[in-house]
Design a protein around this motif. Structure first.
Motif, mmCIF file in Angstrom:
data_model
loop_
_atom_site.group_PDB
_atom_site.id
_atom_site.type_symbol
_atom_site.label_atom_id
_atom_site.label_comp_id
_atom_site.label_asym_id
_atom_site.label_seq_id
_atom_site.Cartn_x
_atom_site.Cartn_y
_atom_site.Cartn_z
ATOM 1 N N THR A 43 0.993 -1.280 -0.023
ATOM 2 C CA THR A 43 0.019 -0.124 -0.009
ATOM 3 C C THR A 43 0.813 1.355 -0.118
ATOM 4 O O THR A 43 0.376 2.243 -0.740
ATOM 5 C CB THR A 43 -1.004 0.027 0.987
ATOM 6 O OG1 THR A 43 -1.821 -1.044 1.214
ATOM 7 C CG2 THR A 43 -1.672 1.195 1.280
ATOM 8 N N PHE A 44 2.170 1.217 0.727
ATOM 9 C CA PHE A 44 2.907 2.421 0.865
ATOM 10 C C PHE A 44 4.207 2.049 1.326
ATOM 11 O O PHE A 44 4.449 1.376 2.304
ATOM 12 C CB PHE A 44 2.178 3.399 1.918
ATOM 13 C CG PHE A 44 2.728 4.851 1.727
ATOM 14 C CD1 PHE A 44 1.929 5.691 1.133
ATOM 15 C CD2 PHE A 44 3.845 5.320 2.379
ATOM 16 C CE1 PHE A 44 2.464 7.075 1.068
ATOM 17 C CE2 PHE A 44 4.422 6.642 2.225
ATOM 18 C CZ PHE A 44 3.502 7.517 1.616
ATOM 19 N N ASP A 45 5.234 2.476 0.673
ATOM 20 C CA ASP A 45 6.510 2.042 0.989
ATOM 21 C C ASP A 45 6.860 2.355 2.080
ATOM 22 O O ASP A 45 6.850 3.522 2.807
ATOM 23 C CB ASP A 45 7.396 2.819 -0.319
ATOM 24 C CG ASP A 45 8.913 2.601 0.113
ATOM 25 O OD1 ASP A 45 9.318 1.455 -0.015
ATOM 26 O OD2 ASP A 45 9.656 3.777 0.212
ATOM 27 N N PRO A 46 7.418 1.175 3.128
ATOM 28 C CA PRO A 46 7.757 1.526 4.447
ATOM 29 C C PRO A 46 8.896 2.489 4.672
ATOM 30 O O PRO A 46 8.951 3.076 5.473
ATOM 31 C CB PRO A 46 8.214 0.023 4.742
ATOM 32 C CG PRO A 46 7.621 -0.846 3.801
ATOM 33 C CD PRO A 46 7.115 -0.314 2.509
ATOM 34 N N ALA A 47 9.900 2.376 3.546
ATOM 35 C CA ALA A 47 11.109 3.145 3.862
ATOM 36 C C ALA A 47 10.593 4.799 3.776
ATOM 37 O O ALA A 47 11.199 5.728 4.587
ATOM 38 C CB ALA A 47 11.991 2.978 2.606
ATOM 39 N N THR A 48 9.644 4.896 2.900
ATOM 40 C CA THR A 48 9.075 6.538 2.933
ATOM 41 C C THR A 48 8.400 6.744 4.072
ATOM 42 O O THR A 48 8.525 7.973 4.651
ATOM 43 C CB THR A 48 8.059 6.597 1.757
ATOM 44 O OG1 THR A 48 8.841 6.249 0.402
ATOM 45 C CG2 THR A 48 7.762 8.049 1.600
ATOM 46 N N LEU A 49 7.530 6.033 4.715
ATOM 47 C CA LEU A 49 6.963 6.223 6.037
ATOM 48 C C LEU A 49 8.109 6.406 7.020
ATOM 49 O O LEU A 49 7.722 7.361 7.815
ATOM 50 C CB LEU A 49 6.165 4.722 6.501
ATOM 51 C CG LEU A 49 4.933 4.374 5.568
ATOM 52 C CD1 LEU A 49 4.347 2.931 6.199
ATOM 53 C CD2 LEU A 49 4.054 5.435 5.928
ATOM 54 N N ASP A 50 8.929 5.922 6.883
ATOM 55 C CA ASP A 50 10.151 6.167 8.094
ATOM 56 C C ASP A 50 10.775 7.596 7.776
ATOM 57 O O ASP A 50 10.975 8.118 8.688
ATOM 58 C CB ASP A 50 11.356 4.901 7.927
ATOM 59 C CG ASP A 50 10.821 3.748 8.673
ATOM 60 O OD1 ASP A 50 10.094 3.655 9.431
ATOM 61 O OD2 ASP A 50 11.483 2.728 8.090
ATOM 62 N N ILE A 51 10.900 7.957 6.385
ATOM 63 C CA ILE A 51 11.512 9.252 6.126
ATOM 64 C C ILE A 51 10.314 10.436 6.863
ATOM 65 O O ILE A 51 10.634 11.373 7.557
ATOM 66 C CB ILE A 51 11.708 9.293 4.779
ATOM 67 C CG1 ILE A 51 12.849 8.592 4.082
ATOM 68 C CG2 ILE A 51 11.688 10.687 4.143
ATOM 69 C CD1 ILE A 51 12.830 8.451 2.683
#
Length: 465
Positions: free
Chosen positions: A448-456
């Motif tokens: 659904t949404f890139d995990p690395a971008t969530l962390d950013i």
């Protein structure tokens, strides 16, 4: 006499053969194209057939097809309005054929069975019980007749007066999760941020789900007042820090947020743009339209004609701000007809009257006319709070190479010293890890949404608050 009987017997056999053939096509057939399920209902009608089609993931409605004919063992179904054509042959109880829409085509097999909705795997979707507080809330927008907007506030469990982000959805009617193809990106983002100590308010757009109001004749300016109402609501609470209210806008939401910030600079502490536009609506749309036609496999000549027509339409919209929607619609119809008539037959035939009516109705809409003429620069130049602007490298709806430089330039004029602008490799418009970036992939990708971008996003907010 023997010859006459043989002819009569042959005619009877032929009649029953044709009847059985017709009956074989009759019924409910299910297939899929590029991961998108389609249902065809085929019914005998006099000497011919009628058919209707449904795309169950997109609508509960069936659309009547313009024609459904069987000849030489092949069934041909045509839907002129959307330039759809399906030609198939019965083989072992299935219809094997080719589905064509516009210049693009692909194989599609139909099976004679009822459609069974299969909910795709969405491994990131959070499930209760949650390690944070979840509260259903309602707030009013006094600038829109006091309509009530319903939403969800997620609060970190052990953080006193946390920073809070208001989620602003992309274009079109969206619920509080920004749900699309069983994906719930705003739910996934809210879950991640709450676990990282950041509160989130997300709400159903006006006229959607539990929120009052209507989207009819509303523009991005109207939706900005809904965000302002959300900010005012949060400022009444004693469990969040009113000095740490930020906005996270996706797509059109990234356009709406600067409008709110420019009008309320002291109320907004941070801004996260997820594929938000940095140039005018026209400059966003034309490259997006070209990429879409190319994804469909159109020839260079067909792409050139499409872009010539679209450029003329958008120019007409920009130059007629005081015209009524009907006047704009009539002008668009004339542009399409004139351009199509002047084009070679193999290219101009795409632009049927039905097709033109659909384009003209959509493009003469109040929201669309506002978006085409909208220039974000004056608003972006007033954004002085910290900014995180992210785009996927495979985003063809808000193309990063076109939009991010516009943002960078505007923020520089604002003398904003806390701006982070990043292109995320391999991500599409929804921030999924993708292959091509085409919209046809959205439903088929489990992520659904890139995990690395969530962390950013969470790290960037926590570094500042």
């Amino acid at each position: 006499m023997k010859t006459t009987l043989n002819i009569a017997l042959w005619l009877v056999i032929l009649f029953f053969s044709c009847l059985n053939h017709a009956q074989a096509f009759e019924g409910s057939w299910t297939g899929s194209i590029q991961g998108m399920p389609l249902i065809f209902e085929i019914t005998p009608l006099g000497d011919g057939y009628s058919a209707k089609m449904q795309s169950p993931k997109q609508s509960k409605n069936f659309f009547e097809m313009d024609s459904a004919t069987v000849e030489d063992g092949l069934i041909t179904i045509i839907f002129d309005a959307y330039k759809i054509k399906y030609v198939g042959e019965l083989k072992d109880g299935k219809i094997e054929g080719t589905f064509t829409q516009g210049p693009g085509s692909a194989p599609m097999t139909l099976e004679k069975k009822a459609y069974e909705e299969v909910v795709p795997d969405r491994p990131q979707e959070p499930k209760a019980p949650f390690p944070y507080k979840v509260e259903d809330v309602v707030f009013e927008n006094p600038k829109a007749g006091n309509i009530k907007l319903a939403g969800t506030l997620t609060m970190p469990a052990d953080v006193e007066n946390p920073p809070v982000a208001i989620m602003i959805s992309g274009s079109g009617p969206q619920d509080r999760d920004e749900q699309l193809f069983f994906h719930k990106p705003f739910l996934v983002i809210a879950d991640h941020l709450a676990k990282k100590g950041i509160a989130v308010l997300r709400y159903d757009d006006r006229g959607v789900a539990q929120s009052e109001g209507t989207q009819a004749n509303a523009t991005s300016l109207d939706f900005a007042t809904d965000v302002e109402a959300a900010v005012a609501f949060l400022k009444t609470r004693n469990d969040i820090d009113p000095e740490k209210i930020g906005l996270i806008g996706h797509s059109e939401g990234g356009l709406i947020a600067p409008i709110v910030i420019a009008a309320n600079p002291k109320d907004i502490a941070f801004f996260v743009s997820l594929a938000g536009p940095g140039v005018s609506g026209t400059d966003v749309l034309l490259p997006q339209m070209q990429k879409s036609v190319e994804f469909q496999g159109a020839s260079p000549e067909a792409v050139a004609l499409e872009m010539e027509i679209m450029e003329a339409i958008l120019e007409k919209i920009k130059n007629t701000p005081d015209s009524s929607n009907q006047e704009v619609k009539d002008a668009i119809l004339e542009i399409i007809e004139t351009k199509a008539d002047a084009a070679p037959e193999n290219l101009g035939s795409k632009y049927t009257s039905e097709y033109a009516q659909i384009v003209a109705s959509q493009f003469s809409d109040t929201w669309f006319r506002y978006f085409v003429s909208y220039d974000p620069t004056p608003y972006l130049e007033k954004v002085s709070c910290p900014v995180l602007a992210l785009n996927g490298s495979l985003d063809y709806q808000v193309i990063p190479e076109i939009n991010l430089p516009g943002m960078k330039s505007a923020f520089a004029k604002a003398n904003n010293s806390d701006v982070t602008i990043t292109i995320r490799p391999g991500l599409n418009h929804l921030f999924q890890n993708a292959i091509t970036g085409s919209g046809s992939e959205y439903a088929t990708i489990e992520e659904t949404f890139d995990p690395a971008t969530l962390d950013i996003i969470s790290s960037w907010i926590n570094e500042r608050f």
